[in-house]
Design an enzyme around this catalytic site. Structure first.
Site, PDB file in Angstrom:
ATOM      1  N   ARG A  37     -81.376 -75.461   5.008  1.00  0.00           N
ATOM      2  CA  ARG A  37     -80.667 -74.202   4.833  1.00  0.00           C
ATOM      3  C   ARG A  37     -80.116 -73.758   6.182  1.00  0.00           C
ATOM      4  NH1 ARG A  37     -80.471 -75.453   0.386  1.00  0.00           N
ATOM      5  NH2 ARG A  37     -81.115 -74.389  -1.506  1.00  0.00           N
ATOM      6  N   GLU A  63     -69.214 -69.821  12.076  1.00  0.00           N
ATOM      7  CA  GLU A  63     -69.709 -70.085  13.427  1.00  0.00           C
ATOM      8  C   GLU A  63     -69.815 -71.583  13.744  1.00  0.00           C
ATOM      9  OE1 GLU A  63     -73.546 -67.972  13.382  1.00  0.00           O
ATOM     10  OE2 GLU A  63     -73.178 -67.701  15.525  1.00  0.00           O
ATOM     11  N   HIS A 109     -72.108 -78.987   2.319  1.00  0.00           N
ATOM     12  CA  HIS A 109     -73.235 -78.928   1.370  1.00  0.00           C
ATOM     13  C   HIS A 109     -73.179 -80.071   0.356  1.00  0.00           C
ATOM     14  CE1 HIS A 109     -76.055 -76.336  -1.384  1.00  0.00           C
ATOM     15  NE2 HIS A 109     -76.660 -77.379  -0.844  1.00  0.00           N
TER      16      HIS A 109
HETATM   17  C1  MLT Z   1     -81.331 -77.901  -3.073  1.00  0.00           C
HETATM   18  O1  MLT Z   1     -81.813 -76.800  -2.796  1.00  0.00           O
HETATM   19  O2  MLT Z   1     -82.038 -78.817  -3.532  1.00  0.00           O
HETATM   20  C2  MLT Z   1     -79.849 -78.128  -2.931  1.00  0.00           C
HETATM   21  O3  MLT Z   1     -79.256 -77.055  -2.244  1.00  0.00           O
HETATM   22  C3  MLT Z   1     -79.270 -78.334  -4.289  1.00  0.00           C
HETATM   23  C4  MLT Z   1     -77.775 -78.227  -4.412  1.00  0.00           C
HETATM   24  O4  MLT Z   1     -77.000 -78.840  -3.675  1.00  0.00           O
HETATM   25  O5  MLT Z   1     -77.313 -77.506  -5.321  1.00  0.00           O
END
Ligand code: MLT
Length: 385
Positions: A227, A256, A268
């Site tokens: 995260r 940033e 992500h």
């Molecule tokens: C997770 O928390 O496992 C991932 O963020 C899942 C995702 O990419 O949705």
């Protein structure tokens, strides 16, 4: 019939689990349960009949857990279901930070004329190092951290790991020679690469900051597929500028962290593989189904684990406040009726699955009425036979 609301696109593989008793839609107003991926639910208005939320993923920081718990709503996640996908991205991130493939590729694509000649002349600008023989520090040895450890060891890396919740069974999955340390601080001076695999909590927020970076090796690479908020980006940028950090690889870019030399920003993609999306969807749907139909709880972040074979003709479940003698009050009410109770607590929540050999809705002062009137009971639910 159960109504399921999807707040994100979820793999169609849910239909291998959810049969015609389930109506799944992205605009149901009053769902019994919700399937979610990254949608931020903080402002989501919770309908009265909502029973459960399942996150197709591991992290649950987009779900307001205290609010859900207060209303007796069970929140599930799918630990491990996308672990292989994230592991592969960590290995990829390590290799991309060791070798300048990204820069080299961008440069090669600009070449015209005698490309082969220019390649041989210019390639020295993009040389790198090998990961074999280097030490990888893994903070968080859950399903992902352990898989990363095994894969990195197979590539010749030494492994140091930290996890306060590591069970003996989980420790057995780690490669031989893994050095288990007792705090993240112990990882910092040991590691050439550090990868984070912890949930975002008040304790872990900004755990990577100027102080922790100062304890790390010069030229360290930090990988964050967990995260974004685990890392203080301003401190990391300063450490990149001073060459203390060689690369920061992040799967959660913000304003940033994009466009910065030394930061490899990935949009992500950790769990964005077909396989992981299918696995998470199937696991989330299966957990919801078992909860809605049988009251069983597996992999909830706010309810205790509780799984029970049906014993009598009626089944109901009870959610309440823990440590208030709910279990004793329950036994008093059921006294004289053939029954079997499974009861467990987690944090502030107590949860019971109760099978009885009686019609619990019968009569004026029915068992169901008595249970619903008990102190510290949040909700009681009668399940279909
Ligand atoms: C997770 O928390 O496992 C991932 O963020 C899942 C995702 O990419 O949705």
């Amino acid at each position: 019939m159960f109504d399921i609301l999807t707040l994100n696109a979820i793999s169609d593989k849910i239909y291998t689990v959810l049969n015609s008793d389930y109506s799944v839609s992205s605009d149901t107003k009053s769902p019994d349960a919700i399937l979610v991926r990254s949608f931020k639910m903080d402002e989501y208005e919770i309908n009265d009949n909502l029973l459960a939320v399942a996150r197709a993923g591991a992290g649950v920081n987009n779900i307001p857990i205290p609010k859900m718990t207060e209303k007796g709503i069970c929140v599930f996640n799918t630990p491990g279901a996308n672990a292989n996908a994230v592991k592969e991205l960590v290995i990829c991130g390590m290799l991309l930070s060791a070798r300048d493939i990204v820069g080299g590729n961008a440069w090669a694509n600009t070449l015209t004329g005698d490309v082969a000649k220019q390649v041989e002349k210019g390639k020295k600008a993009f040389g790198g190092t090998e990961i074999s023989g280097k030490t990888l520090g893994i903070i968080g040895l859950g399903a992902i951290g352990r898989k990363v450890a095994v894969a990195a060891a197979a590539l010749g890396m030494k492994i140091a790991g930290y996890d306060p919740f590591l069970s003996p069974a989980a420790a057995k999955e780690l490669p031989e020679g893994t050095e288990i340390v007792s705090s993240p601080e112990d990882i910092y001076p040991l590691a050439d690469y550090i990868t984070l695999h912890v949930p975002l909590t008040d304790a872990t927020r900004q755990m990577i900051n100027a102080d922790s970076v100062a304890k790390m090796r010069d030229g360290v690479v930090i990988l964050n597929m967990a995260r974004g908020e685990l890392v203080n980006v301003a401190d990391v940028k300063a450490a990149i500028a001073s060459k203390k950090i060689r690369k920061y690889v992040v799967d959660f870019p913000t304003e940033e962290s994009v466009g910065v030399d030394g930061i490899l920003a990935i949009p992500h993609l950790g769990a964005s593989t077909e396989e992981a999306e299918d696995n998470c969807a199937i696991m989330a749907a299966a957990q919801l189904k078992d909860y809605l139909e049988n009251g069983n709880v597996v992999n909830s972040v706010n309810f205790p684990r509780l799984v029970k074979e049906r014993e009598y003709r009626e089944r109901f479940t009870l959610v309440g406040n823990a440590s208030k003698d709910v279990d004793k009050a329950l036994e008093n009410i059921l006294d004289g009726t053939a029954h079997s109770v499974s009861y467990a607590e987690k944090g502030s929540v107590c949860y019971a699955i109760i099978d009885v050999d009686a019609d619990i809705c019968a009569g004026e002062n029915s068992i169901l009425d008595k249970l619903s009137d008990m102190d510290d009971v949040i909700s009681v639910r009668l399940l279909k036979a």
